[in-house]
Design an enzyme around this catalytic site. Sequence first.
Site, PDB file in Angstrom:
ATOM      1  N   ILE A   1      49.868  68.110  32.244  1.00  0.00           N
ATOM      2  CA  ILE A   1      50.496  68.969  31.239  1.00  0.00           C
ATOM      3  C   ILE A   1      51.787  68.320  30.741  1.00  0.00           C
ATOM      4  O   ILE A   1      52.624  67.917  31.541  1.00  0.00           O
ATOM      5  CB  ILE A   1      50.841  70.352  31.837  1.00  0.00           C
ATOM      6  CG1 ILE A   1      49.589  71.002  32.441  1.00  0.00           C
ATOM      7  CG2 ILE A   1      51.475  71.261  30.790  1.00  0.00           C
ATOM      8  CD1 ILE A   1      49.882  72.184  33.346  1.00  0.00           C
ATOM      9  N   CYS A   2      51.937  68.245  29.421  1.00  0.00           N
ATOM     10  CA  CYS A   2      53.172  67.738  28.825  1.00  0.00           C
ATOM     11  C   CYS A   2      54.013  68.955  28.423  1.00  0.00           C
ATOM     12  O   CYS A   2      53.761  69.590  27.404  1.00  0.00           O
ATOM     13  CB  CYS A   2      52.856  66.884  27.600  1.00  0.00           C
ATOM     14  SG  CYS A   2      54.330  66.187  26.816  1.00  0.00           S
TER      15      CYS A   2
END
Length: 194
Positions: free
Chosen positions: A87-88
């Site tokens: 996840i960014c």
Amino acid sequence: MVDFARVQKELQECNRDVDVSGISVSPKGDNLTHLIGIIPGPLGTPYEGGTFNIDIVLPDGYPFEPPKMQFSTKVWHPNISSQSGAICLDILKDQWSPALTLKTALLSIQALLSAPEPDDPQDAVVAQQYLRDYQTFARTAHYWTETFAKASSLGVEEKVQKLVEMGFPEASVRSALEASGGDENMALEKLCSG
């Protein structure tokens, strides 16, 4: 060292209003440093109706270091790796604060599903599709939600229908899907290999 008293308190907070928020966190096994978070897909998005599992590992420095979170449910989103589930999201990196909790992190991830940031992607292919052809992106994200984030029998019937349309007998399709745990691709491989 992880503050286990705080983790216990956070687990209670997360699970207190699960009926309202749909968000829950529970230990994976009997170790409080490895958790599973569950978030519902936001309404009005291609993820609506899906239930997404987030793998959570608390580092030794938690709550002064951010939890390590990644999707264990496959999801089609510019800020989430379609391969690894990474996840960014800034609060999971340099914008983390000890004032944040597991629940606020999961709420932020849920909000990210509603408002992708394709200019800061984790998955460049998905981001390009989002920017160039939103309708195709939305259809693909919805398909992935139906395929990977829903455990309804409706999903099974749709898979059966698709494989039958490819020319396989319905009884063979059903047994292949059952043998592969509902994984459409694995069922297709079984059907093709005889």
